[in-house]
Motif scaffolding. Structure first.
Motif, PDB file in Angstrom:
ATOM      1  N   LYS A 185       0.806  -1.221   0.000  1.00  0.00           N
ATOM      2  CA  LYS A 185       0.000   0.000   0.000  1.00  0.00           C
ATOM      3  C   LYS A 185       0.841   1.275   0.000  1.00  0.00           C
ATOM      4  CE  LYS A 185      -4.155  -1.931   2.139  1.00  0.00           C
ATOM      5  NZ  LYS A 185      -5.155  -1.792   3.229  1.00  0.00           N
ATOM      6  N   LYS A 186       2.008   1.216  -0.642  1.00  0.00           N
ATOM      7  CA  LYS A 186       2.915   2.371  -0.746  1.00  0.00           C
ATOM      8  C   LYS A 186       3.338   2.893   0.632  1.00  0.00           C
ATOM      9  CE  LYS A 186       2.716   2.542  -5.245  1.00  0.00           C
ATOM     10  NZ  LYS A 186       3.897   2.215  -6.086  1.00  0.00           N
ATOM     11  N   TYR A 237       5.298   7.598   5.417  1.00  0.00           N
ATOM     12  CA  TYR A 237       4.118   8.017   6.163  1.00  0.00           C
ATOM     13  C   TYR A 237       3.853   9.474   5.835  1.00  0.00           C
ATOM     14  CZ  TYR A 237       0.938   9.069   9.998  1.00  0.00           C
ATOM     15  OH  TYR A 237      -0.157   9.469  10.739  1.00  0.00           O
ATOM     16  N   LYS A 238       2.701   9.701   5.223  1.00  0.00           N
ATOM     17  CA  LYS A 238       2.333  11.038   4.779  1.00  0.00           C
ATOM     18  C   LYS A 238       3.461  11.599   3.910  1.00  0.00           C
ATOM     19  CE  LYS A 238      -0.870  11.977   8.569  1.00  0.00           C
ATOM     20  NZ  LYS A 238      -1.258  12.878   9.688  1.00  0.00           N
ATOM     21  N   LEU A 284      16.643  10.146   3.816  1.00  0.00           N
ATOM     22  CA  LEU A 284      15.377  10.720   4.264  1.00  0.00           C
ATOM     23  C   LEU A 284      14.856  11.645   3.185  1.00  0.00           C
ATOM     24  CD1 LEU A 284      13.341  11.220   6.663  1.00  0.00           C
ATOM     25  CD2 LEU A 284      14.813  13.155   7.281  1.00  0.00           C
ATOM     26  N   LYS A 285      13.563  11.573   2.930  1.00  0.00           N
ATOM     27  CA  LYS A 285      12.913  12.463   1.954  1.00  0.00           C
ATOM     28  C   LYS A 285      11.711  13.114   2.618  1.00  0.00           C
ATOM     29  CE  LYS A 285      10.546  10.692  -1.417  1.00  0.00           C
ATOM     30  NZ  LYS A 285      10.248   9.914  -2.637  1.00  0.00           N
ATOM     31  N   ILE A 286      11.610  14.422   2.476  1.00  0.00           N
ATOM     32  CA  ILE A 286      10.512  15.185   3.067  1.00  0.00           C
ATOM     33  C   ILE A 286       9.774  15.918   1.959  1.00  0.00           C
ATOM     34  CG2 ILE A 286       9.879  16.974   4.709  1.00  0.00           C
ATOM     35  CD1 ILE A 286      12.459  16.371   6.214  1.00  0.00           C
ATOM     36  N   LYS A 316      -0.772  20.363   4.669  1.00  0.00           N
ATOM     37  CA  LYS A 316      -1.980  19.784   5.238  1.00  0.00           C
ATOM     38  C   LYS A 316      -2.234  20.293   6.633  1.00  0.00           C
ATOM     39  CE  LYS A 316      -1.785  15.501   2.547  1.00  0.00           C
ATOM     40  NZ  LYS A 316      -1.635  14.024   2.621  1.00  0.00           N
ATOM     41  N   LYS A 317      -1.165  20.662   7.338  1.00  0.00           N
ATOM     42  CA  LYS A 317      -1.342  21.150   8.708  1.00  0.00           C
ATOM     43  C   LYS A 317      -1.792  22.606   8.746  1.00  0.00           C
ATOM     44  CE  LYS A 317       1.957  18.087  10.960  1.00  0.00           C
ATOM     45  NZ  LYS A 317       3.169  18.010  11.805  1.00  0.00           N
TER      46      LYS A 317
END
Length: 358
Positions: free
Chosen positions: A285-286, A321-322, A347-349, A356-357
């Protein structure tokens, strides 16, 4: 302006023909970035589609929807060498994108024993000092969709900075170009590195070099060449994705990595050498990713003059995650018998995490 730029590139290409062309040059730029790609043995030319595309194939940058940051750290040769990368990418509009990245490969605190023996022929350990050697690459990437659906192109302009203590340093300049075509579950990619060749111009401190010349009598008496040329390399990629009951995803990818010279690659001639690589990724599920790959097939001459074929397997895993993606790879940079494995973390952001926040 276009004609002037083309004229400049032609003059540049002609002028470097008389310079020193090395079979292996700026090799730190061939290691790769992003643990996800390294876990698949660098077979991402066709399907790369995030901030790390600036390295693998700049044409893939057109697929990003938000600003992204990529980070990676790896230690090589029993933590002697440190390899770090940071990348940034952002869409410009609906059909183009821009990327920036910095790579550093360095070895710090190297013992400088060139002054160990003083002018009187005595050994003086107080004369031992430390120095570092560092290689840097600064890359500006641009990508754009074409009028043909699924086809995009990208260009890299890169500056290479190499420093060897106080002994020598160099500046280098070069260009990469890439194409990518995606049609349903199929992806195809072409990456041409150093398309104009990359020239490193070295500045050598001849006074600092004197102790090295005298270190071994009769050897190392000449200064190294001051211009080093990196030949072009071509990478062809293909990838196919599958979906299983909307729960599992499978990605299979392959690369043919070519150099225009003879090397130890499994397919090699006087003019061309080809190194194949194969990678696979399984996702749930990615969210959770499992990866494996094999590449760097080499024909190694043994002491009895026979040849042995070696290859380097890699494995990896990832979690998304997100807007945050964490990846890990276990890579083999030596022969299987030596088991010189290295741990790679990245790490990728994605900026969607913050939007969204708000």
């Amino acid at each position: 302006m276009t004609k002037k730029a083309l004229y400049f590139l032609l003059l540049f290409a002609v002028s470097i023909q008389a310079q020193t062309v090395r079979k292996y040059s700026n090799e730190f730029l061939n290691i790769g970035v992003d643990a996800a790609a390294l876990g698949m043995s660098n077979t991402t030319t066709a399907h790369t589609s995030d901030v790390n595309s600036g390295y693998w194939n700049p044409a893939g940058l057109v697929h990003i929807k938000n600003k992204q940051i990529g980070l990676m750290h790896a230690s090589y040769f029993a933590n002697i060498a440190q390899y770090d990368y940071i990348g940034y990418a952002s869409p410009i509009d609906s059909i183009s994108a821009l990327g920036l990245s910095v790579i550093r490969f360095g070895v710090d605190d190297i013992l400088n024993t060139t002054q160990l023996i003083d002018n009187n022929g005595q050994v003086n350990y107080n004369n031992i000092s430390l120095f570092s050697t560092s290689d840097y690459a600064f890359t500006l990437s641009y990508a754009r969709n074409t009028r043909y659906k699924g086809l995009s192109y990208g260009i890299n302009a890169k500056v290479v900075r190499r420093i060897i203590g106080d002994f020598a340093n160099s500046w280098g300049f070069g260009f990469d170009a890439g194409l990518q075509y995606q049609n349903k579950n199929w992806s195809f990619g072409l990456m041409a590195r150093d398309i104009t060749t990359t020239a490193n111009i070295w500045l050598i401190d001849e006074e600092a070099f004197v102790p090295i010349q005298n270190a071994v009598a009769g050897q190392n008496q000449e200064l190294p060449e001051k211009t080093e040329i990196t030949l072009p390399k071509i990478q062809l990629g293909i990838a196919r994705s599958f979906s299983i009951k909307d729960k599992y995803g499978i990605l299979i990818s392959g690369n043919l990595n070519s150099r225009f010279t003879r090397t130890n690659d499994i397919l090699s001639s006087e003019k061309l050498s080809i190194d194949p690589a194969l990678g696979m990724q399984l996702d749930l599920k990615k969210i959770v990713f499992l990866r494996a790959g094999v590449g760097n097939f080499q024909r190694i001459r043994q002491f009895d003059y026979s040849f042995k074929t070696s290859f380097k397997p890699n494995i990896g895993l990832g979690f998304q995650y997100k807007g945050i993606t964490f990846d890990y790879a276990l890579t083999n940079i030596g022969d299987l018998e030596d088991a010189m494995y290295s741990n790679v973390f990245s790490l990728k952001i994605d900026w969607s995490l913050f939007s969204k926040k708000s």
